[in-house]
Design a protein around this motif. Structure first.
Motif, short mmCIF file in Angstrom:
data_model
loop_
_atom_site.label_atom_id
_atom_site.label_comp_id
_atom_site.label_asym_id
_atom_site.label_seq_id
_atom_site.Cartn_x
_atom_site.Cartn_y
_atom_site.Cartn_z
N ALA A 1 0.78 -1.06 0.09
CA ALA A 1 0.01 -0.07 -0.08
C ALA A 1 0.72 1.20 -0.02
O ALA A 1 1.82 1.31 0.51
CB ALA A 1 -1.05 0.04 1.35
N ILE A 2 0.37 2.30 -0.65
CA ILE A 2 0.99 3.54 -0.68
C ILE A 2 0.31 4.49 -0.11
O ILE A 2 -0.89 4.68 -0.46
CB ILE A 2 1.39 3.91 -2.34
N THR A 3 0.58 5.19 0.97
CA THR A 3 -0.25 6.04 1.70
C THR A 3 -0.33 7.34 1.15
O THR A 3 0.69 7.79 0.34
CB THR A 3 0.31 6.47 3.05
N CYS B 1 12.27 10.17 -3.11
CA CYS B 1 12.84 8.89 -3.83
C CYS B 1 11.53 8.00 -4.14
O CYS B 1 10.52 8.20 -3.58
CB CYS B 1 13.79 8.19 -2.68
N LEU B 2 11.82 7.20 -5.04
CA LEU B 2 11.07 6.52 -5.67
C LEU B 2 11.02 5.07 -5.14
O LEU B 2 12.25 4.55 -4.90
CB LEU B 2 10.92 6.21 -7.08
N PRO B 3 9.85 4.71 -4.16
CA PRO B 3 10.00 3.48 -3.48
C PRO B 3 9.78 2.20 -4.59
O PRO B 3 9.15 2.46 -5.46
CB PRO B 3 8.73 3.70 -2.54
N VAL B 4 10.69 1.26 -4.26
CA VAL B 4 10.39 -0.06 -5.17
C VAL B 4 10.29 -1.15 -4.25
O VAL B 4 10.72 -1.40 -3.02
CB VAL B 4 12.11 -0.20 -5.68
N LEU B 5 9.34 -2.02 -4.57
CA LEU B 5 8.91 -3.18 -4.09
C LEU B 5 9.42 -4.46 -4.81
O LEU B 5 9.24 -4.51 -5.93
CB LEU B 5 7.58 -3.24 -3.82
N LEU C 1 11.19 2.48 8.61
CA LEU C 1 12.47 2.92 8.04
C LEU C 1 12.44 4.17 7.42
O LEU C 1 11.45 4.62 6.57
CB LEU C 1 12.78 1.79 6.93
N ARG C 2 13.47 4.89 8.19
CA ARG C 2 13.41 6.16 7.13
C ARG C 2 14.40 6.36 6.03
O ARG C 2 15.73 5.83 6.27
CB ARG C 2 14.23 7.38 8.36
N GLN C 3 14.07 6.52 4.94
CA GLN C 3 15.00 6.19 3.83
C GLN C 3 15.92 7.47 3.64
O GLN C 3 15.32 8.65 3.91
CB GLN C 3 14.00 6.19 2.49
N VAL C 4 17.10 6.96 3.36
CA VAL C 4 18.20 8.00 3.20
C VAL C 4 18.76 8.00 1.81
O VAL C 4 18.67 6.81 1.00
CB VAL C 4 19.03 7.95 4.33
N HIS C 5 19.44 8.63 1.00
CA HIS C 5 20.27 8.60 0.07
C HIS C 5 21.64 7.81 0.40
O HIS C 5 22.58 8.40 0.97
CB HIS C 5 20.78 10.00 -0.58
N ALA D 1 17.94 3.74 6.67
CA ALA D 1 18.79 3.09 5.41
C ALA D 1 18.08 3.39 4.13
O ALA D 1 17.08 4.09 4.19
CB ALA D 1 18.66 1.31 5.76
N ASP D 2 18.65 2.93 3.13
CA ASP D 2 18.23 3.09 1.70
C ASP D 2 17.10 1.92 1.29
O ASP D 2 16.37 2.26 0.44
CB ASP D 2 19.10 3.15 0.58
#
Length: 120
Positions: A22-24, A111-115, A71-75, A92-93
């Motif tokens: 799901a994408i909020t 950032c574009l999330p990828v599953l 998770l807080r996505q970072v570069h 983490a990324d």
């Protein structure tokens, strides 16, 4: 094509049995002002009580089997391998798990999330 529910989108893509995504979106929460409405980030200055209520709403809306591992996505290039709930938010990324019932939640900004998932 995705379908929109209150507070989230459900992508229409093939995944193995038992895998959900799901994408909020911003609607469906309790945060006020610049953070209105469904802010899930506990690191941006929103009221902690509002973020906690928003996260609980998300767990209820999606009927999650447990507390997500946030998770807080970072570069970067780091990937967090999650089996149990961490004591604090991770940075983490990406995140990965092989444990059934573990819910991964990735907070993104630009950032574009990828599953990626595999059958088992």
């Amino acid at each position: 094509m995705a379908t929109e529910e209150a507070g989230y989108w459900v992508p229409d893509w093939p995944v193995p049995y038992g895998v959900r995504s799901a994408i909020t979106v911003r609607s469906g929460g309790v945060s006020q002002g610049a953070y209105a409405s469904l802010n899930l980030g506990d690191h941006v200055g929103d009221a902690p009580e509002a973020v906690a209520r928003n996260r609980e709403r998300l767990r209820t809306m999606l009927e999650l089997p447990g507390e997500p591992r946030w998770l807080r996505q970072v570069h970067g290039t780091g990937v967090a391998a999650l089996t149990v709930a961490p004591a604090r938010a991770l940075e983490a990324d990406g995140a990965v798990t092989a444990i059934p019932g573990v819910v991964l939640a990735v907070l993104t900004a630009d950032c574009l999330p990828v599953l990626a998932c595999g059958g088992g």
